[in-house]
Design an enzyme around this catalytic site. Sequence first.
Site, PDB file in Angstrom:
ATOM      1  N   CYS A   1       5.855  13.908   3.773  1.00 52.03           N
ATOM      2  CA  CYS A   1       5.476  13.890   2.587  1.00 52.03           C
ATOM      3  C   CYS A   1       6.454  13.754   1.255  1.00 52.03           C
ATOM      4  O   CYS A   1       6.607  12.869   0.631  1.00 52.03           O
ATOM      5  CB  CYS A   1       4.475  15.127   2.358  1.00 52.03           C
ATOM      6  SG  CYS A   1       5.130  16.579   2.689  1.00 52.03           S
TER       7      CYS A   1
ATOM      8  N   PHE B   1      -5.118  -1.655   0.760  1.00 48.87           N
ATOM      9  CA  PHE B   1      -6.054  -2.241   1.650  1.00 48.87           C
ATOM     10  C   PHE B   1      -5.667  -3.731   1.877  1.00 48.87           C
ATOM     11  O   PHE B   1      -6.811  -4.423   2.028  1.00 48.87           O
ATOM     12  CB  PHE B   1      -7.393  -1.829   1.656  1.00 48.87           C
ATOM     13  CG  PHE B   1      -7.815  -0.391   1.875  1.00 48.87           C
ATOM     14  CD1 PHE B   1      -7.580   0.279   3.276  1.00 48.87           C
ATOM     15  CD2 PHE B   1      -7.912   0.304   0.853  1.00 48.87           C
ATOM     16  CE1 PHE B   1      -7.817   1.612   3.455  1.00 48.87           C
ATOM     17  CE2 PHE B   1      -8.218   1.675   1.257  1.00 48.87           C
ATOM     18  CZ  PHE B   1      -8.286   2.520   2.380  1.00 48.87           C
ATOM     19  N   VAL B   2      -4.299  -4.073   1.666  1.00 45.04           N
ATOM     20  CA  VAL B   2      -4.146  -5.929   2.108  1.00 45.04           C
ATOM     21  C   VAL B   2      -4.241  -5.887   3.325  1.00 45.04           C
ATOM     22  O   VAL B   2      -3.134  -5.608   4.138  1.00 45.04           O
ATOM     23  CB  VAL B   2      -3.025  -5.904   1.099  1.00 45.04           C
ATOM     24  CG1 VAL B   2      -2.992  -7.609   1.428  1.00 45.04           C
ATOM     25  CG2 VAL B   2      -2.918  -5.627  -0.427  1.00 45.04           C
TER      26      VAL B   2
END
Length: 266
Positions: A98, A232-233
Amino acid sequence: MYTEFDCIKGDADSFELEGHQVIEEMPLAVRVNGRHALTAMISPDMLREFVLGFLYTEGIIKDVDEIESIKIENTDASVLTKSPFKILVSKKTVLSGCGGSMSYLDIAKLPEINSDLTLDSETIRNSVKEALDSELHVLTGGIHVVGLYNAEGKVCVVEDIGRHNALDKIIGYALERGIDLSRTYIICSGRISSEMVRKCLTANIPIVVSRGATTTLAIDIARARGLTIIGFVRSKKMNVYSWGKRITDIPEPVCEAMSNAAQPDE
């Protein structure tokens, strides 16, 4: 970047001893003017670029000219700056999964993007396909990819166990080479979080693109400070969450409709 380990591989009811490539992870302790600034869990390459990028995105330095020297030995990085008494961030550990340093973000105090960069959607799709075609990811399944692109194409692609590490390495790479980041955009394999957005704002990178998701806070910050987020390509699809006017083939009425929808209620 990886080491082969023996493991027992299972396939339905079949189990066999085989080798598998495992991505390397190491701690890097960074000291600035003798003070421990952070320990990062990181992939063992482009460590100098990481140090530069991290110090810049955390506001410890404003320019690479402030660096007197960087010395890296094994798992330790020692930095001397020309302003030795500057207040440092509290020491911390940046985890590979992270990372990040800010538990609270005052959006109004974050930098605003200053860039006139525009792109068409086909360029974005092609860049994502190129940047994320990672042999190391296919081999190990354990790496994040971040690419730096401009209007002419690929500038640099970095792979790391942490996407924040990879972004800092990209920024450090660009700073050392005097690259105008306002004319660039970022491609990343992982989630676009508020910390990824904050780093892009600090570096004045106007567009960040992912084949994955984003978060609500990332979108709120991006809309307020002028950053374009695209997620979200995949294949011919993409989701543009903020500042769609930088994508030249999106019709203006569609951009205006999103801008109006993003305005707070009176």
